[in-house]
Scaffold this motif. Sequence first.
Motif, short mmCIF file in Angstrom:
data_model
loop_
_atom_site.label_atom_id
_atom_site.label_comp_id
_atom_site.label_asym_id
_atom_site.label_seq_id
_atom_site.Cartn_x
_atom_site.Cartn_y
_atom_site.Cartn_z
N SER A 309 28.86 37.52 36.96
CA SER A 309 27.42 37.26 36.86
C SER A 309 26.93 37.14 35.42
N THR A 310 27.76 37.55 34.49
CA THR A 310 27.36 37.40 33.09
C THR A 310 27.34 35.91 32.77
N SER A 311 26.18 35.43 32.32
CA SER A 311 26.02 33.98 32.26
C SER A 311 26.41 33.37 30.92
N SER A 312 26.54 34.18 29.87
CA SER A 312 26.77 33.55 28.56
C SER A 312 28.08 32.75 28.54
N ALA A 313 28.03 31.62 27.89
CA ALA A 313 29.14 30.68 27.89
C ALA A 313 30.31 31.19 27.06
N TYR A 314 30.01 32.06 26.10
CA TYR A 314 31.10 32.62 25.29
C TYR A 314 31.04 34.14 25.38
N GLN A 315 32.13 34.72 25.84
CA GLN A 315 32.16 36.19 25.95
C GLN A 315 33.42 36.71 25.27
N HIS A 316 33.23 37.72 24.45
CA HIS A 316 34.42 38.35 23.89
C HIS A 316 34.51 39.81 24.32
N GLN A 317 33.49 40.26 25.07
CA GLN A 317 33.45 41.64 25.52
C GLN A 317 33.57 41.70 27.03
N PRO A 318 34.71 42.09 27.55
CA PRO A 318 34.83 42.19 29.01
C PRO A 318 33.99 43.36 29.53
N MET A 319 33.76 43.36 30.81
CA MET A 319 33.01 44.46 31.43
C MET A 319 33.82 45.76 31.32
N GLN A 320 35.15 45.64 31.49
CA GLN A 320 36.01 46.82 31.40
C GLN A 320 37.31 46.46 30.69
N THR A 321 37.81 47.44 29.96
CA THR A 321 39.09 47.27 29.27
C THR A 321 39.98 48.46 29.61
N TYR A 322 41.17 48.18 30.08
CA TYR A 322 42.13 49.25 30.37
C TYR A 322 43.35 49.08 29.47
N CYS A 323 43.65 50.10 28.70
CA CYS A 323 44.71 49.99 27.69
C CYS A 323 45.92 50.87 28.00
N GLU A 324 46.01 51.37 29.22
CA GLU A 324 47.06 52.36 29.51
C GLU A 324 48.46 51.78 29.63
N HIS A 325 48.57 50.51 29.98
CA HIS A 325 49.91 49.93 30.08
C HIS A 325 50.55 49.81 28.70
N LEU A 326 51.88 49.94 28.67
CA LEU A 326 52.60 49.91 27.40
C LEU A 326 53.38 48.61 27.23
N ALA A 327 53.10 47.66 28.09
CA ALA A 327 53.77 46.35 27.99
C ALA A 327 52.87 45.31 28.65
N ALA A 328 53.30 44.07 28.60
CA ALA A 328 52.50 42.96 29.12
C ALA A 328 52.06 43.20 30.56
N VAL A 329 50.84 42.80 30.85
CA VAL A 329 50.29 42.96 32.20
C VAL A 329 50.21 41.59 32.86
N LYS A 330 51.20 41.30 33.70
CA LYS A 330 51.17 40.06 34.45
C LYS A 330 50.79 40.32 35.90
N ALA A 331 51.31 41.43 36.43
CA ALA A 331 51.10 41.75 37.85
C ALA A 331 49.71 42.35 38.04
N ILE A 332 48.88 41.66 38.80
CA ILE A 332 47.52 42.13 39.08
C ILE A 332 47.21 41.84 40.54
N ALA A 333 46.63 42.80 41.24
CA ALA A 333 46.26 42.55 42.65
C ALA A 333 45.07 43.42 43.05
N TRP A 334 44.02 42.76 43.53
CA TRP A 334 42.85 43.46 44.05
C TRP A 334 43.12 43.85 45.50
N SER A 335 42.73 45.06 45.87
CA SER A 335 42.90 45.47 47.26
C SER A 335 41.97 44.68 48.16
N PRO A 336 42.50 44.15 49.28
CA PRO A 336 41.63 43.48 50.24
C PRO A 336 40.93 44.50 51.15
#
Length: 464
Positions: A309-336
């Motif tokens: 819903s954030t309408s600005s065309a350029y965003q550099h600030q995500p709504m949330q940032t999670y930094c706990e992983h210690l390597a690349a994050v490719k695997a992502i899945a939202w619970s249905p």
Amino acid sequence: SFGNRHHSRSLPPSPSGLSPVKPERCSDRFIPARAGARWHIDFNDATYNLNIYNSLMYQCLLRNELLGSEIDRLKDNQLEVQACAISYDLCFRHNDEVRFASENNVSHVYKYKAVTDPIQKLLRSPRKPMRKIPKVPFKVLDAPELQDDFYLNLVDWSSSNILSVGLGACVYLWSACTSQVTRLCDLGSEEDSVTSVNWNDRGNLVAVGTHKGYVQVWDALANKKIKQLEGHTARVGALAWNGEQLSSGSRDRIILQRDIRSASAVTPGNSDKKLAGHRQEVCGLKWSPDRQHLASGGNDNRLLVWNASTSSAYQHQPMQTYCEHLAAVKAIAWSPHQHGLLASGGGTADRCIRFWNTLTQQPLQCVDTGSQVCNLAWSKHASELVSTHGYSQNQILLWKYPSLKQVAKLTGHTYRVLYLATSPDGEAIVTGAGDETLRFWNVFSKSPSTKDSTSVLNLFTSIR
Ligand SMILES: *[C@@H]1O[C@H](CO)[C@@H](O)[C@H](O)[C@H]1NC(C)=O
Ligand SMILES: *[C@@H]1O[C@H](CO)[C@@H](O)[C@H](O)[C@H]1NC(C)=O
């Protein structure tokens, strides 16, 4: 059948009286086949223990049956019951031979009976068939030139039951209904190659990300390219549709979001957005089921969540940032199943699957899988998810959620299992690897058999 209790009122007094029964003897006698089952009841204080034990066992069984818990082990100070099922088994299978030391105490037998009767009632309820997860794929397809590159996403399965697969410079479509194969495109003449594929929800359009940074949109039925979007300066390894919007993540660290209905094929439209939050290549992109949030993962070990819903065309600030992983994050899945629940997996230096409540921004469970996490997918039908892995075992794991109990382990790929997609009916998955095969597995059951492993009866199977 678990034996009947008709004779239980006349339990014969034990010849050994109240003398402590040796744990070894107990297991020798009643559970000979269960290697590894431990049995640590303090038989010297058997009456006391049996009371606690009965009450804990009862709670545990009720929780398993009614609340869907998966308790197969109880701990209470000195009293450790490795599996409630053992006593259960003893009570009902060997009714006339029960040899808990304290059961020789007649006043105790009645108490014992009182708590076990409801359990017996539970036991009499019809037994659900045990779910068998086949250990071998039901189909294997050759996929020559399927790249062994962690950062790419080269396999997707449409709602119209067609698989799209990026092989080298080409995208092939394979119909799961007819097994017919068609070549959708060939970027060879442009000296480009395919780095990602993604179907839209309707299953009529395939987005194709390329090594040179283009995003093409193809009409699968007409076999026709309808758009070629520019804007990225490096390969596009991740794509995700949200209605008519197409999000693309690139090695240039940028996520672009474009409306494919916009008039021009190359110039930005009004609703286009540029999300510049990652510091390294973007390799995972998934829209939440309610289409309100986009989760992105990068080689910067970060998982970001963006607000649609954030309408600005350029965003550099995500709504949330999670930094706990210690390597690349490719695997992502939202619970249905659970609003706001997000799962993510980390690469080789991390190996963990982490769960997040994105409504509260709280970290939830974390499990170390022992190997690089390449992909994740939830079952549509049960509270389970599947993860695919790279170094070192190249396996596929099936997990229960929230217990994170491992339900199955599937092996067969000889390279890292980098690619994963779920069939439209939600029952099968396809996995792809640099061994140049696609393997189809039946891992998710459609029947609402989630209670299988939470059933009271599974207390047995979990320790057998
Ligand atoms: C038998 O059980 C009762 C009630 O639990 C207890 O008060 C009594 O001390 C027990 N008798 C023996 C011999 O353990
Ligand atoms: C998303 O953005 C909209 C519009 O800026 C805002 O009203 C809403 O509260 C945001 N949602 C979250 C969860 O931050």
